[in-house]
Design a protein around this motif. Sequence first.
Motif, mmCIF file in Angstrom:
data_model
loop_
_atom_site.group_PDB
_atom_site.id
_atom_site.type_symbol
_atom_site.label_atom_id
_atom_site.label_comp_id
_atom_site.label_asym_id
_atom_site.label_seq_id
_atom_site.Cartn_x
_atom_site.Cartn_y
_atom_site.Cartn_z
ATOM 1 N N ASN A 62 0.856 -1.200 0.000
ATOM 2 C CA ASN A 62 0.000 0.000 0.000
ATOM 3 C C ASN A 62 0.886 1.243 0.000
ATOM 4 N N LYS A 81 3.010 4.635 -1.582
ATOM 5 C CA LYS A 81 2.932 5.722 -2.554
ATOM 6 C C LYS A 81 4.333 6.072 -3.036
ATOM 7 N N CYS A 132 5.145 5.527 5.271
ATOM 8 C CA CYS A 132 3.898 5.864 5.971
ATOM 9 C C CYS A 132 2.983 4.656 6.120
ATOM 10 N N SER A 133 2.892 3.837 5.078
ATOM 11 C CA SER A 133 2.036 2.659 5.192
ATOM 12 C C SER A 133 2.636 1.635 6.150
ATOM 13 N N ASP A 145 -5.017 3.763 9.755
ATOM 14 C CA ASP A 145 -5.231 3.988 8.336
ATOM 15 C C ASP A 145 -4.012 4.719 7.760
ATOM 16 N N PRO A 146 -3.434 4.248 6.676
ATOM 17 C CA PRO A 146 -2.262 4.918 6.099
ATOM 18 C C PRO A 146 -2.527 6.365 5.695
ATOM 19 N N THR A 147 -3.750 6.682 5.316
ATOM 20 C CA THR A 147 -4.083 8.050 4.925
ATOM 21 C C THR A 147 -3.905 9.013 6.092
ATOM 22 N N VAL A 148 -4.231 8.581 7.291
ATOM 23 C CA VAL A 148 -4.062 9.426 8.477
ATOM 24 C C VAL A 148 -2.586 9.720 8.706
ATOM 25 N N ARG A 184 -0.213 9.629 6.424
ATOM 26 C CA ARG A 184 0.260 10.491 5.331
ATOM 27 C C ARG A 184 -0.132 11.946 5.550
ATOM 28 N N LEU A 185 -1.360 12.176 5.993
ATOM 29 C CA LEU A 185 -1.803 13.545 6.268
ATOM 30 C C LEU A 185 -1.018 14.169 7.419
#
Length: 67
Positions: free
Chosen positions: A11, A13, A18-19, A28-31, A33-34
């Motif tokens: 997962n 980028k 981060c993942s 959650d990886p999005t959290v 990353r943000l």
Amino acid sequence: MKKRLYKDHSNHKLCGVCSGIAKFFDLDPTVIRLAWILFCALGGSGVLAYFICAIVMPDEPGYIEED
């Protein structure tokens, strides 16, 4: 079983840092990353920290690098 911190390439980028951190903390990886973008915007040291982590963190076991 002992948890280990690895770069997650299922997962990713950029490098999977981060993942990998998200997988380690079960988030959650999005959290992650943000949050990392926020750290970069506030002082710029997040960029350096990311590249250091990308170099220091090992790849997950069984990962085969593709060309």
